[in-house]
Design a protein around this motif. Structure first.
Motif, mmCIF file in Angstrom:
data_model
loop_
_atom_site.group_PDB
_atom_site.id
_atom_site.type_symbol
_atom_site.label_atom_id
_atom_site.label_comp_id
_atom_site.label_asym_id
_atom_site.label_seq_id
_atom_site.Cartn_x
_atom_site.Cartn_y
_atom_site.Cartn_z
ATOM 1 N N LEU A 30 0.828 -1.207 0.000
ATOM 2 C CA LEU A 30 0.000 0.000 0.000
ATOM 3 C C LEU A 30 0.862 1.257 0.000
ATOM 4 C CD1 LEU A 30 -2.794 -1.025 2.540
ATOM 5 C CD2 LEU A 30 -3.106 -0.574 0.107
ATOM 6 N N ARG A 31 1.937 1.232 0.781
ATOM 7 C CA ARG A 31 2.789 2.425 0.863
ATOM 8 C C ARG A 31 3.592 2.611 -0.419
ATOM 9 N NH1 ARG A 31 3.801 0.794 7.161
ATOM 10 N NH2 ARG A 31 1.681 1.364 7.751
ATOM 11 N N ARG A 32 3.976 1.501 -1.054
ATOM 12 C CA ARG A 32 4.678 1.638 -2.338
ATOM 13 C C ARG A 32 3.726 2.168 -3.405
ATOM 14 N NH1 ARG A 32 8.018 -3.259 -5.082
ATOM 15 N NH2 ARG A 32 5.921 -4.001 -5.624
ATOM 16 N N ALA A 33 2.459 1.742 -3.342
ATOM 17 C CA ALA A 33 1.471 2.282 -4.274
ATOM 18 C C ALA A 33 1.334 3.790 -4.095
ATOM 19 C CB ALA A 33 0.121 1.595 -4.070
ATOM 20 N N ALA A 34 1.289 4.232 -2.825
ATOM 21 C CA ALA A 34 1.186 5.669 -2.548
ATOM 22 C C ALA A 34 2.422 6.411 -3.032
ATOM 23 C CB ALA A 34 0.983 5.899 -1.053
ATOM 24 N N ALA A 35 3.600 5.825 -2.816
ATOM 25 C CA ALA A 35 4.844 6.462 -3.256
ATOM 26 C C ALA A 35 4.899 6.555 -4.779
ATOM 27 C CB ALA A 35 6.043 5.675 -2.727
ATOM 28 N N ASN A 36 4.523 5.464 -5.446
ATOM 29 C CA ASN A 36 4.533 5.476 -6.913
ATOM 30 C C ASN A 36 3.535 6.481 -7.471
ATOM 31 O OD1 ASN A 36 6.505 3.734 -8.108
ATOM 32 N ND2 ASN A 36 5.435 1.984 -7.229
ATOM 33 N N GLU A 37 2.374 6.573 -6.828
ATOM 34 C CA GLU A 37 1.396 7.555 -7.290
ATOM 35 C C GLU A 37 1.948 8.970 -7.116
ATOM 36 O OE1 GLU A 37 -3.329 8.791 -6.746
ATOM 37 O OE2 GLU A 37 -2.471 7.154 -5.554
ATOM 38 N N GLY A 38 2.615 9.219 -6.001
ATOM 39 C CA GLY A 38 3.209 10.523 -5.769
ATOM 40 C C GLY A 38 4.289 10.859 -6.779
ATOM 41 N N LEU A 39 4.957 9.831 -7.310
ATOM 42 C CA LEU A 39 6.019 10.025 -8.302
ATOM 43 C C LEU A 39 5.486 10.016 -9.727
ATOM 44 C CD1 LEU A 39 8.690 7.688 -6.677
ATOM 45 C CD2 LEU A 39 8.844 10.173 -6.886
ATOM 46 N N GLY A 40 4.172 9.784 -9.871
ATOM 47 C CA GLY A 40 3.581 9.744 -11.203
ATOM 48 C C GLY A 40 3.675 8.397 -11.886
ATOM 49 N N ASN A 41 4.121 7.367 -11.152
ATOM 50 C CA ASN A 41 4.209 6.008 -11.715
ATOM 51 C C ASN A 41 2.858 5.306 -11.510
ATOM 52 O OD1 ASN A 41 6.944 6.642 -12.070
ATOM 53 N ND2 ASN A 41 7.486 5.767 -10.082
ATOM 54 N N LEU A 42 1.858 5.722 -12.281
ATOM 55 C CA LEU A 42 0.490 5.282 -12.008
ATOM 56 C C LEU A 42 0.275 3.804 -12.292
ATOM 57 C CD1 LEU A 42 -1.496 8.373 -13.345
ATOM 58 C CD2 LEU A 42 -0.440 7.981 -11.101
ATOM 59 N N GLN A 43 0.910 3.265 -13.333
ATOM 60 C CA GLN A 43 0.729 1.851 -13.639
ATOM 61 C C GLN A 43 1.288 0.973 -12.528
ATOM 62 O OE1 GLN A 43 -1.127 0.769 -16.201
ATOM 63 N NE2 GLN A 43 -0.924 -1.269 -15.300
ATOM 64 N N GLU A 44 2.470 1.355 -12.021
ATOM 65 C CA GLU A 44 3.069 0.597 -10.923
ATOM 66 C C GLU A 44 2.216 0.690 -9.662
ATOM 67 O OE1 GLU A 44 4.567 2.625 -12.924
ATOM 68 O OE2 GLU A 44 6.478 1.791 -13.633
ATOM 69 N N ALA A 45 1.646 1.874 -9.415
ATOM 70 C CA ALA A 45 0.771 2.041 -8.244
ATOM 71 C C ALA A 45 -0.458 1.149 -8.372
ATOM 72 C CB ALA A 45 0.348 3.510 -8.128
ATOM 73 N N LEU A 46 -1.027 1.075 -9.571
ATOM 74 C CA LEU A 46 -2.204 0.237 -9.804
ATOM 75 C C LEU A 46 -1.862 -1.243 -9.610
ATOM 76 C CD1 LEU A 46 -5.148 0.003 -10.645
ATOM 77 C CD2 LEU A 46 -4.416 0.031 -13.040
ATOM 78 N N GLN A 47 -0.685 -1.646 -10.052
ATOM 79 C CA GLN A 47 -0.269 -3.048 -9.877
ATOM 80 C C GLN A 47 -0.165 -3.413 -8.398
ATOM 81 O OE1 GLN A 47 3.381 -3.332 -12.092
ATOM 82 N NE2 GLN A 47 2.358 -3.507 -14.075
ATOM 83 N N ASP A 48 0.401 -2.497 -7.598
ATOM 84 C CA ASP A 48 0.516 -2.777 -6.164
ATOM 85 C C ASP A 48 -0.852 -2.836 -5.495
ATOM 86 O OD1 ASP A 48 3.235 -3.135 -5.969
ATOM 87 O OD2 ASP A 48 3.658 -1.023 -5.597
ATOM 88 N N ALA A 49 -1.758 -1.925 -5.875
ATOM 89 C CA ALA A 49 -3.115 -1.959 -5.324
ATOM 90 C C ALA A 49 -3.795 -3.279 -5.694
ATOM 91 C CB ALA A 49 -3.928 -0.773 -5.838
ATOM 92 N N GLY A 50 -3.575 -3.732 -6.930
ATOM 93 C CA GLY A 50 -4.135 -5.008 -7.361
ATOM 94 C C GLY A 50 -3.561 -6.176 -6.571
ATOM 95 N N SER A 51 -2.269 -6.112 -6.265
ATOM 96 C CA SER A 51 -1.640 -7.175 -5.475
ATOM 97 C C SER A 51 -2.253 -7.262 -4.081
ATOM 98 C CB SER A 51 -0.129 -6.923 -5.361
ATOM 99 O OG SER A 51 0.485 -6.996 -6.634
ATOM 100 N N VAL A 52 -2.540 -6.095 -3.496
ATOM 101 C CA VAL A 52 -3.185 -6.080 -2.176
ATOM 102 C C VAL A 52 -4.557 -6.722 -2.252
ATOM 103 C CG1 VAL A 52 -4.122 -4.619 -0.350
ATOM 104 C CG2 VAL A 52 -1.909 -4.065 -1.364
ATOM 105 N N LEU A 53 -5.317 -6.392 -3.298
ATOM 106 C CA LEU A 53 -6.679 -6.927 -3.418
ATOM 107 C C LEU A 53 -6.680 -8.440 -3.638
ATOM 108 C CD1 LEU A 53 -8.346 -4.072 -5.480
ATOM 109 C CD2 LEU A 53 -8.698 -4.632 -3.067
ATOM 110 N N LYS A 54 -5.617 -8.976 -4.219
ATOM 111 C CA LYS A 54 -5.521 -10.430 -4.340
ATOM 112 C C LYS A 54 -5.319 -11.064 -2.967
ATOM 113 C CE LYS A 54 -3.687 -10.529 -9.060
ATOM 114 N NZ LYS A 54 -2.502 -10.823 -9.904
ATOM 115 N N LEU A 55 -4.569 -10.351 -2.106
ATOM 116 C CA LEU A 55 -4.318 -10.858 -0.752
ATOM 117 C C LEU A 55 -5.482 -10.574 0.189
ATOM 118 C CD1 LEU A 55 -0.633 -9.584 -0.489
ATOM 119 C CD2 LEU A 55 -1.326 -11.985 -0.603
ATOM 120 N N GLU A 56 -6.069 -9.363 0.047
ATOM 121 C CA GLU A 56 -7.173 -8.927 0.913
ATOM 122 C C GLU A 56 -8.239 -8.267 0.042
ATOM 123 O OE1 GLU A 56 -5.752 -6.364 4.009
ATOM 124 O OE2 GLU A 56 -4.327 -7.850 4.810
ATOM 125 N N PRO A 57 -9.148 -9.051 -0.538
ATOM 126 C CA PRO A 57 -10.141 -8.501 -1.478
ATOM 127 C C PRO A 57 -11.008 -7.383 -0.904
ATOM 128 C CG PRO A 57 -10.093 -10.901 -1.579
ATOM 129 C CD PRO A 57 -9.250 -10.505 -0.398
#
Length: 295
Positions: free
Chosen positions: A254-281
């Motif tokens: 979650l924190r890496r997603a927030a960091a990537n979003e802050g850096l403008g790396n939106l695809q990477e942020a979305l991938q991390d959010a998706g990884s969390v949802l696989k673990l905790e839907p």
């Protein structure tokens, strides 16, 4: 339920009439969220989904025994990002002050209540409470730290159970309850974090990591502190280190997603959010971030 129904009506009215282009965009967004299941959804089902209004509830401070069963909750339009509603900067700032590094769109309502499963009472939430220095904000950040500690304790216990029998690498018995110098520095960092003394928190977490570079909790907490002061590159580096040791660490994802979003790396942020949802839907923060990034 009456309260939520009123909110649904408000969000639906605030949405206003949609153009054909907006409806098509909304349908495409639904299909993107459904992934492989979208092939079996016809236009009638999409129309029903797009006309259904729901309310997303975000626990800024979850009611628990530690909070006297008092919680603070944010109520949002669950399709705000898909509807392309404007960012609500004030609500986003409040959420981030409480440790939820998300962007909030559209109208938002905030409420506080007490619920111990026997009694329920709505409580005042005034203009004074809409401040990063409000007492409930400090409680919210303390709650995040407690959850992080519990998660790390569980992971450490699993590692000890899976490890072969023998003396511990630290020279202490695995059953020892004594705190290490690194843990003492981490505890001081936690105290500073709750007080929102970010610089002091960073100093103590860094001291803990110098004593014990493998202290995942201290590194995770330092990443969260870096996010508080918008040092996204530093937060990203700490999260990467945590995830190299524990790829399923939800807090780090979650924190890496927030960091990537802050850096403008939106695809990477979305991938991390998706990884969390696989673990905790049902993870609310990941759901909110994924919806916002996919829109």
């Amino acid at each position: 339920m009456g309260f939520l129904n009123h909110l649904k009506k408000h969000f639906k009215r605030a949405d206003g009439p949609r153009t054909t282009k907006q409806i098509n965009t909304l349908h495409q967004a639904f299909k993107a969220q459904m992934g492989d299941k979208a092939a079996g959804v016809d236009d009638r089902m999409l129309q029903m989904l797009s006309s259904t209004q729901m309310v997303e509830t975000i626990a800024l401070l979850a009611n628990s025994p530690e909070t006297g069963f008092i919680g603070v909750y944010m109520y949002c339009d669950d399709r705000a990002s898909i509807k392309q509603l404007p960012a609500n900067q004030r609500a986003t700032s409040i959420a981030r002050a409480a440790g939820m590094h998300i962007q909030v769109n559209g109208d938002v309502f905030i409420g506080r209540y007490m619920d111990n499963e026997e009694d329920f009472a709505r409580m005042d939430f005034t203009a004074v409470d809409i401040s990063s220095s409000a007492p409930w904000v400090a409680e919210a950040n303390a709650q995040i730290l407690r959850r992080s500690e519990r998660s790390s304790d569980t992971q450490a216990l699993l590692q000890r159970l899976q490890a072969p029998a023998g003396p511990s690498s630290s020279g202490r018995s695995n059953g020892s309850s004594r705190s290490s110098p690194a843990d003492a520095e981490k505890a001081k960092g936690n105290e500073a974090f709750v007080k929102q003394d970010w610089q002091s928190a960073l100093e103590h977490y860094t001291a803990a990591l110098k004593l014990d570079p493998s202290n995942i909790t201290a590194r995770n907490n330092r990443a969260m502190t870096y996010l508080k002061i918008h040092k996204h590159n530093e937060a990203l580096a700490d999260c990467n280190s945590v995830l190299a040791a524990d790829a399923s660490n939800v807090k780090a994802l979650l924190r890496r997603a927030a960091a990537n979003e802050g850096l403008g790396n939106l695809q990477e942020a979305l991938q991390d959010a998706g990884s969390v949802l696989k673990l905790e839907p049902r993870n609310a923060e990941a759901q909110t971030r994924a919806t916002a990034l996919a829109a």
